[in-house]
Design a protein around this motif. Structure first.
Motif, PDB file in Angstrom:
ATOM      1  N   ALA A  94       1.103 -15.354   1.231  1.00 56.06           N
ATOM      2  CA  ALA A  94       1.745 -14.112   1.673  1.00 56.06           C
ATOM      3  C   ALA A  94       3.147 -13.963   1.095  1.00 56.06           C
ATOM      4  CB  ALA A  94       1.795 -14.070   3.198  1.00 56.06           C
ATOM      5  N   LEU A  95       3.858 -15.083   0.928  1.00 59.10           N
ATOM      6  CA  LEU A  95       5.220 -15.016   0.372  1.00 59.10           C
ATOM      7  C   LEU A  95       5.222 -14.463  -1.046  1.00 59.10           C
ATOM      8  CD1 LEU A  95       6.829 -18.357   1.641  1.00 59.10           C
ATOM      9  CD2 LEU A  95       7.444 -16.020   2.314  1.00 59.10           C
ATOM     10  N   GLY A  96       4.133 -14.669  -1.761  1.00 54.24           N
ATOM     11  CA  GLY A  96       4.028 -14.126  -3.115  1.00 54.24           C
ATOM     12  C   GLY A  96       3.611 -12.678  -3.148  1.00 54.24           C
ATOM     13  N   ARG A  97       3.386 -12.104  -1.971  1.00 55.33           N
ATOM     14  CA  ARG A  97       2.920 -10.714  -1.884  1.00 55.33           C
ATOM     15  C   ARG A  97       3.716  -9.914  -0.868  1.00 55.33           C
ATOM     16  NH1 ARG A  97      -0.732 -14.198  -3.224  1.00 55.33           N
ATOM     17  NH2 ARG A  97      -2.406 -13.681  -4.686  1.00 55.33           N
ATOM     18  N   LEU A  98       4.996 -10.227  -0.727  1.00 58.29           N
ATOM     19  CA  LEU A  98       5.819  -9.544   0.266  1.00 58.29           C
ATOM     20  C   LEU A  98       5.908  -8.047  -0.001  1.00 58.29           C
ATOM     21  CD1 LEU A  98       8.769 -12.052   0.840  1.00 58.29           C
ATOM     22  CD2 LEU A  98       6.829 -11.584   2.343  1.00 58.29           C
ATOM     23  N   ALA A  99       5.852  -7.656  -1.266  1.00 62.03           N
ATOM     24  CA  ALA A  99       5.958  -6.230  -1.598  1.00 62.03           C
ATOM     25  C   ALA A  99       4.686  -5.465  -1.232  1.00 62.03           C
ATOM     26  CB  ALA A  99       6.264  -6.054  -3.077  1.00 62.03           C
ATOM     27  N   ASP A 100       3.589  -6.182  -1.031  1.00 62.23           N
ATOM     28  CA  ASP A 100       2.326  -5.529  -0.677  1.00 62.23           C
ATOM     29  C   ASP A 100       2.209  -5.435   0.843  1.00 62.23           C
ATOM     30  OD1 ASP A 100       1.741  -5.590  -3.389  1.00 62.23           O
ATOM     31  OD2 ASP A 100       0.769  -7.545  -3.233  1.00 62.23           O
ATOM     32  N   GLN A 101       1.484  -4.458   1.302  1.00 58.44           N
ATOM     33  CA  GLN A 101       1.257  -4.302   2.738  1.00 58.44           C
ATOM     34  C   GLN A 101       0.031  -5.122   3.138  1.00 58.44           C
ATOM     35  OE1 GLN A 101       3.515  -2.792   4.742  1.00 58.44           O
ATOM     36  NE2 GLN A 101       4.628  -2.726   2.801  1.00 58.44           N
ATOM     37  N   VAL A 102       0.225  -6.436   3.225  1.00 58.13           N
ATOM     38  CA  VAL A 102      -0.871  -7.337   3.573  1.00 58.13           C
ATOM     39  C   VAL A 102      -1.177  -7.191   5.063  1.00 58.13           C
ATOM     40  CG1 VAL A 102      -1.635  -9.729   3.617  1.00 58.13           C
ATOM     41  CG2 VAL A 102      -0.153  -8.932   1.772  1.00 58.13           C
ATOM     42  N   SER A 103      -2.442  -6.978   5.386  1.00 61.31           N
ATOM     43  CA  SER A 103      -2.828  -6.775   6.781  1.00 61.31           C
ATOM     44  C   SER A 103      -3.130  -8.103   7.452  1.00 61.31           C
ATOM     45  CB  SER A 103      -4.054  -5.870   6.852  1.00 61.31           C
ATOM     46  OG  SER A 103      -5.186  -6.545   6.313  1.00 61.31           O
ATOM     47  N   LEU A 104      -3.171  -8.058   8.779  1.00 64.02           N
ATOM     48  CA  LEU A 104      -3.522  -9.247   9.551  1.00 64.02           C
ATOM     49  C   LEU A 104      -4.933  -9.703   9.202  1.00 64.02           C
ATOM     50  CD1 LEU A 104      -2.961 -11.316  11.781  1.00 64.02           C
ATOM     51  CD2 LEU A 104      -3.658  -9.589  13.447  1.00 64.02           C
ATOM     52  N   GLU A 105      -5.819  -8.750   8.980  1.00 61.06           N
ATOM     53  CA  GLU A 105      -7.199  -9.090   8.629  1.00 61.06           C
ATOM     54  C   GLU A 105      -7.253  -9.816   7.284  1.00 61.06           C
ATOM     55  OE1 GLU A 105      -7.119  -6.229  11.752  1.00 61.06           O
ATOM     56  OE2 GLU A 105      -6.166  -6.172   9.761  1.00 61.06           O
ATOM     57  N   GLU A 106      -6.435  -9.383   6.322  1.00 62.92           N
ATOM     58  CA  GLU A 106      -6.410 -10.048   5.016  1.00 62.92           C
ATOM     59  C   GLU A 106      -5.849 -11.451   5.132  1.00 62.92           C
ATOM     60  OE1 GLU A 106      -5.785  -6.611   1.677  1.00 62.92           O
ATOM     61  OE2 GLU A 106      -4.177  -6.815   3.173  1.00 62.92           O
ATOM     62  N   LEU A 107      -4.832 -11.630   5.967  1.00 61.79           N
ATOM     63  CA  LEU A 107      -4.279 -12.968   6.182  1.00 61.79           C
ATOM     64  C   LEU A 107      -5.334 -13.888   6.790  1.00 61.79           C
ATOM     65  CD1 LEU A 107      -0.771 -12.007   7.633  1.00 61.79           C
ATOM     66  CD2 LEU A 107      -1.211 -13.015   5.390  1.00 61.79           C
ATOM     67  N   ALA A 108      -6.023 -13.397   7.805  1.00 59.35           N
ATOM     68  CA  ALA A 108      -7.047 -14.206   8.459  1.00 59.35           C
ATOM     69  C   ALA A 108      -8.187 -14.531   7.500  1.00 59.35           C
ATOM     70  CB  ALA A 108      -7.579 -13.469   9.691  1.00 59.35           C
ATOM     71  N   GLU A 109      -8.545 -13.545   6.678  1.00 56.73           N
ATOM     72  CA  GLU A 109      -9.613 -13.777   5.704  1.00 56.73           C
ATOM     73  C   GLU A 109      -9.211 -14.842   4.694  1.00 56.73           C
ATOM     74  OE1 GLU A 109     -12.266 -11.298   2.390  1.00 56.73           O
ATOM     75  OE2 GLU A 109     -10.748 -10.259   3.604  1.00 56.73           O
ATOM     76  N   HIS A 110      -7.955 -14.794   4.236  1.00 55.91           N
ATOM     77  CA  HIS A 110      -7.488 -15.811   3.287  1.00 55.91           C
ATOM     78  C   HIS A 110      -7.541 -17.203   3.908  1.00 55.91           C
ATOM     79  CE1 HIS A 110      -4.538 -18.291   1.097  1.00 55.91           C
ATOM     80  NE2 HIS A 110      -4.934 -17.604   0.035  1.00 55.91           N
ATOM     81  N   ALA A 111      -7.213 -17.294   5.199  1.00 61.16           N
ATOM     82  CA  ALA A 111      -7.236 -18.583   5.893  1.00 61.16           C
ATOM     83  C   ALA A 111      -8.633 -18.985   6.334  1.00 61.16           C
ATOM     84  CB  ALA A 111      -6.318 -18.526   7.113  1.00 61.16           C
ATOM     85  N   ARG A 112      -9.623 -18.080   6.118  1.00 60.61           N
ATOM     86  CA  ARG A 112     -11.006 -18.323   6.502  1.00 60.61           C
ATOM     87  C   ARG A 112     -11.107 -18.572   8.008  1.00 60.61           C
ATOM     88  NH1 ARG A 112     -13.303 -22.066   1.467  1.00 60.61           N
ATOM     89  NH2 ARG A 112     -12.760 -20.545  -0.175  1.00 60.61           N
ATOM     90  N   MET A 113     -10.447 -17.697   8.753  1.00 60.48           N
ATOM     91  CA  MET A 113     -10.480 -17.765  10.212  1.00 60.48           C
ATOM     92  C   MET A 113     -10.726 -16.370  10.765  1.00 60.48           C
ATOM     93  SD  MET A 113      -7.054 -20.005  11.011  1.00 60.48           S
ATOM     94  CE  MET A 113      -6.633 -21.464  10.046  1.00 60.48           C
ATOM     95  N   SER A 114     -11.124 -16.338  12.007  1.00 64.12           N
ATOM     96  CA  SER A 114     -11.153 -15.057  12.690  1.00 64.12           C
ATOM     97  C   SER A 114      -9.718 -14.617  12.955  1.00 64.12           C
ATOM     98  CB  SER A 114     -11.899 -15.174  14.022  1.00 64.12           C
ATOM     99  OG  SER A 114     -11.157 -15.979  14.933  1.00 64.12           O
ATOM    100  N   VAL A 115      -9.525 -13.328  13.175  1.00 65.14           N
ATOM    101  CA  VAL A 115      -8.180 -12.821  13.444  1.00 65.14           C
ATOM    102  C   VAL A 115      -7.595 -13.497  14.674  1.00 65.14           C
ATOM    103  CG1 VAL A 115      -6.863 -10.788  14.160  1.00 65.14           C
ATOM    104  CG2 VAL A 115      -8.546 -10.599  12.305  1.00 65.14           C
ATOM    105  N   ARG A 116      -8.399 -13.672  15.695  1.00 68.53           N
ATOM    106  CA  ARG A 116      -7.913 -14.280  16.939  1.00 68.53           C
ATOM    107  C   ARG A 116      -7.482 -15.723  16.716  1.00 68.53           C
ATOM    108  NH1 ARG A 116     -11.307 -14.538  22.660  1.00 68.53           N
ATOM    109  NH2 ARG A 116      -9.682 -15.587  23.890  1.00 68.53           N
TER     110      ARG A 116
END
Length: 327
Positions: free
Chosen positions: A231-253
């Motif tokens: 995420a630090l390499g993409r601060l200029a992008d509007q990264v969503s919570l869902e995208e973060l969770a997907e990258h971590a291979r976890m559910s959002v919760r």
């Protein structure tokens, strides 16, 4: 505070009985790592104590012999008081008269005063924190409030910058405060280089919460650290919570829970802090317009940048740039 590059800023550390060894050892490392492009040091650090006599740290089974008596406090640019344990300032609110006189004289002369952890008790006992906001280690909150009720204590933050008097929470927060001072004096580029030399985070905002009785999860390769790096390499992008969770291979919760356990804040709060931090760096080190800084840091618009910057840093972006932009 800005000093001529050819001048060395003198820091005098006050070592008292019960001094916390870590607090005493960190400032020379951080300040010593702050150097100009030609490796000229920006700071010189010396240790002083009452009568120059040896003092025994709180733990470790060794003695510390200061280089000097209290004399350097009369000429230092910055006076730093590390944490103390078991001293009179933590028992009955008293400090030796000679220490009080030296600290008050330094403060009246315009010297910058810094404390780490329970070193704030020494400043409070000397009357230097009366009516001021100050930080210290959360574990001593009840005792410090009782001994020094005239101080506006904040045991939630990592450090407190009150202009000419700066105080920090315990242990590692002292390193954050020293690095903050380097950044305040010489800008982000110098502070970032110093952080790399010390193998420490380049920036943790002073308002970040102390880690109060929060267990650190075991590292099994299933945490959120890699996603935070991503995420630090993409601060200029509007990264969503869902995208973060997907990258971590976890559910959002699950991701949100683990993220909060590891960082002490929600993903949204963490991203906002990183974006404001990146905006600070851009304001200090570039001539980019506020609009461009807002876009590159992921805050979107100049209006949003001003709003979040005011809430987080306490000043407008333009005022921050005037104060911290180095030629």
């Amino acid at each position: 505070m800005r000093k001529n590059r050819a001048m060395t800023h003198s820091v005098a550390m006050l070592a008292l009985d019960g001094v916390v060894g870590f607090d005493l050892g960190v400032p020379p490392q951080v300040f010593g790592a702050a150097r100009a492009d030609d490796e000229t040091p920006y700071y010189s650090v010396t240790t002083c104590g009452v009568g120059g006599l040896p003092v025994r740290p709180e733990r470790g089974g060794f003695l510390v012999t200061p280089d000097h008596d209290l004399t350097p406090l009369a000429s230092a640019d910055t006076v730093l008081v590390p944490g103390v344990s078991g001293g009179s300032t933590m028992v009955d609110g008293r400090v030796a008269t000679e220490v009080t006189d030296a600290l008050r004289a330094a403060h009246e002369r315009g010297t910058r005063i810094i404390s780490i952890c329970t070193g704030a008790s020494v400043l409070a006992a000397a009357g230097l924190l009366d009516g001021r906001k100050a930080a210290s280690h959360w574990a001593w909150a009840k005792r410090l409030r009782r001994l020094y009720p005239r101080v506006e204590w904040d045991f939630e933050v990592l450090f407190m910058d009150d202009g000419d008097v700066l105080t920090s929470a315990g242990v590692a927060a002292g390193a954050d405060l020293c690095l903050h001072v380097v950044r305040r004096d010489h800008g982000s580029a110098v502070a970032n280089r110093a952080a790399r030399r010390c193998v420490m985070p380049a920036w943790r905002d002073g308002g970040q919460a102390q880690y109060i009785e929060r267990p650190v999860p075991a590292a099994h390769g299933t945490g959120t650290e890699q996603t935070r790096e991503w995420a630090l390499g993409r601060l200029a992008d509007q990264v969503s919570l869902e995208e973060l969770a997907e990258h971590a291979r976890m559910s959002v919760r699950t991701f949100t829970r683990r993220f909060r356990d590891e960082t002490g804040m929600s993903p949204r709060q963490w991203l906002l802090r990183q974006r404001v931090g990146h905006a600070r760096l851009l304001l200090e080190s570039t001539d980019l317009s506020v609009d461009v800084v807002a876009r590159r840091s992921g805050l979107g618009s100049a209006t949003a940048l001003r709003q979040h910057f005011q809430q987080t840093v306490g000043v407008a972006p333009s005022a921050y740039r005037r104060a911290f932009r180095h030629p």
